[in-house]
Structure formats: C-alpha cells, structure tokens
Design an enzyme around this catalytic site. Structure first.
Site, PDB file in Angstrom:
ATOM      1  N   HIS A 170     -51.919 -26.281-108.419  1.00 32.34           N
ATOM      2  CA  HIS A 170     -52.384 -24.893-108.333  1.00 32.34           C
ATOM      3  C   HIS A 170     -52.981 -24.619-106.955  1.00 32.34           C
ATOM      4  O   HIS A 170     -52.631 -23.623-106.293  1.00 32.34           O
ATOM      5  CB  HIS A 170     -53.428 -24.661-109.427  1.00 32.34           C
ATOM      6  CG  HIS A 170     -53.972 -23.271-109.487  1.00 32.34           C
ATOM      7  ND1 HIS A 170     -53.698 -22.402-110.527  1.00 32.34           N
ATOM      8  CD2 HIS A 170     -54.788 -22.578-108.641  1.00 32.34           C
ATOM      9  CE1 HIS A 170     -54.313 -21.254-110.316  1.00 32.34           C
ATOM     10  NE2 HIS A 170     -54.991 -21.336-109.180  1.00 32.34           N
ATOM     11  N   GLU A 171     -53.882 -25.478-106.514  1.00 27.67           N
ATOM     12  CA  GLU A 171     -54.542 -25.254-105.224  1.00 27.67           C
ATOM     13  C   GLU A 171     -53.583 -25.451-104.060  1.00 27.67           C
ATOM     14  O   GLU A 171     -53.720 -24.807-103.008  1.00 27.67           O
ATOM     15  CB  GLU A 171     -55.753 -26.182-105.094  1.00 27.67           C
ATOM     16  CG  GLU A 171     -56.794 -26.034-106.199  1.00 27.67           C
ATOM     17  CD  GLU A 171     -57.287 -24.606-106.384  1.00 27.67           C
ATOM     18  OE1 GLU A 171     -57.243 -23.824-105.412  1.00 27.67           O
ATOM     19  OE2 GLU A 171     -57.713 -24.274-107.508  1.00 27.67           O
ATOM     20  N   HIS A 173     -51.824 -22.281-103.389  1.00 25.78           N
ATOM     21  CA  HIS A 173     -52.684 -21.412-102.565  1.00 25.78           C
ATOM     22  C   HIS A 173     -52.592 -21.816-101.093  1.00 25.78           C
ATOM     23  O   HIS A 173     -52.528 -20.947-100.208  1.00 25.78           O
ATOM     24  CB  HIS A 173     -54.132 -21.511-103.022  1.00 25.78           C
ATOM     25  CG  HIS A 173     -54.410 -20.827-104.332  1.00 25.78           C
ATOM     26  ND1 HIS A 173     -53.757 -19.683-104.717  1.00 25.78           N
ATOM     27  CD2 HIS A 173     -55.284 -21.124-105.328  1.00 25.78           C
ATOM     28  CE1 HIS A 173     -54.207 -19.294-105.904  1.00 25.78           C
ATOM     29  NE2 HIS A 173     -55.134 -20.151-106.294  1.00 25.78           N
TER      30      HIS A 173
END
Length: 227
Positions: free
Chosen positions: A125-126, A129
């Site tokens: 997820h990160e 980003h």
C-alpha cells in the site's frame, strides 16, 4: 468523568506485575473493560512489547524485500522512477493510534510493528503511494484532496488489502458482488477523511466518487490488479 468529577472507571488497572496483567487480561476476555479500558490495555501491551514487535517487523520486512513478488516488482518500478526504498528508510515503529503505516517523501515508509495486519499488504500500500509520488511529483505535505483520493483508491485496490478472503474472514464484509470495489471505496474514503484539509467523511466520499472511474481503472505499474 463521573457525576462527581471523578475519573470514569474503565475497568483497567495500571501496573506491570503478573497479577495485574492477568487481572486485566481476564477482564478483557470477560467483557469487564469499557472501550477506553480496551484502548488502555492495547496501548500498554504495545509499549511493553515494542522491542519484540519491531524486531519481528524488521525481520519480515527484510524477507519481503528479498522474496515477495509484489514488493520486489513495486521496488523495481520505484527505482526506475529514481526512488530508492530499502531497509534503511522502511522503518518499523510502535504506533499508538489507528495508523497501520505511512509514507513520507523525505523520510520513507513507516510500518506499524504492533498492528495485526499482513505486513505485505501494508508495505505494498505505502509503496503504491511512493510510486504515485514519483510519477506525479505530488506534494504529499499539502496534497490536493483529489490527488489524495486517487492515490488512496489505487493503493487499496492494488496492494491486496481488499481481496475477497481478507474482507470476508477478517472484516466481516460478506457481500459477494462488487466486494472489491466497495472495500476500496470504503478504505479510500476513511483515509481521505483523516486529511487535515478535509471537512468530514461526507466531503471525503464526494471527492472519492469524483475521481473513482479514472483512478480505479489505473492499475499502473501493474497490467491488472495483482491480487
């Protein structure tokens, strides 16, 4: 506070002896703690085991960086954009709020070592980003809410955190049709609502809806949703 100004009894007893720990655990298991008492229990537990949690997180992080197909793939794509993620800037720390992780362009990625979620999903997820930051050169400190909504949609969709069995078994979301889309929409809305420049969850939902079609369809750097 109680009626006479006394501190509310949460059922939790502060202390670090074996008997106090057992008493608090018994109350937790038997429903003797209020919601605040359960929060106090989790907080003290996280602080007590912070060192062990971080060591386990760091071991798992190193394994994922070396062997996880999705993490290795994302890291290759991030490197191709000029990024450099490694064990030195993917840090494991104890988090005392509801955060599972975070990304900051200056400091790297935060993994909350005390959160009971699959580390691979959080790291992926990160990393989405991070990929989006490098690809769009977005200002993550003063990010436009539409940009924030877009990267949250993509991160929730592509990381694996919304796959069917995780929603079904771990979050009690038992719908079959459009389950993945509803999970992504829900989690993106929650994340946008937490932004300081977002008024409330109503505004967050409105912004997520505005960018939904284009951002959900954008699976880069994958050809399709990986898992």
């Amino acid at each position: 506070m109680g009626e006479n100004g006394d501190t509310e009894d949460t059922g939790y007893t502060f202390g670090d002896t074996d008997s106090i720990r057992w008493r608090n655990t018994w109350k937790l298991l038997t429903g003797g703690l209020t919601e605040e008492g359960r929060r106090q229990y989790r907080r003290d537990r996280d602080l007590r085991y912070a060192q062990e949690d971080c060591k386990r997180c760091e071991k798992d992080r190193d394994y994922l960086l070396q062997y996880s197909p999705i993490i290795r793939f994302l890291n290759q794509k991030i490197t191709a954009l000029g990024g450099d993620l490694h064990a030195g800037n993917i840090r494991c720390l104890t988090c005392l709020d509801d955060t599972g992780g975070g990304f900051d362009p200056e400091y790297g990625i935060l993994l909350c070592a005390n959160k009971p979620v699959p580390l691979e999903d959080t790291l992926a997820h990160e990393m989405v980003h991070a990929y989006d930051f490098l690809r769009f050169k977005a200002d993550f400190e003063n990010i436009n809410l539409r940009h924030a909504a877009c990267t949250e949609i993509r991160a929730s969709s592509l990381s694996g955190e919304c796959r069917f069995w995780r929603e079904f078994w771990h979050r009690g979301q038992w719908k079959v049709l459009n389950q993945h889309q509803e999970c992504v929409r829900r989690r993106a809305t929650l994340s946008v609502a937490m932004r300081p420049n977002c008024k409330d969850d109503v505004e967050a939902a409105k912004i997520v809806n505005e960018v939904w079609d284009s951002c959900f369809a954008d699976t880069r750097p994958f050809d399709e949703i990986y898992k």
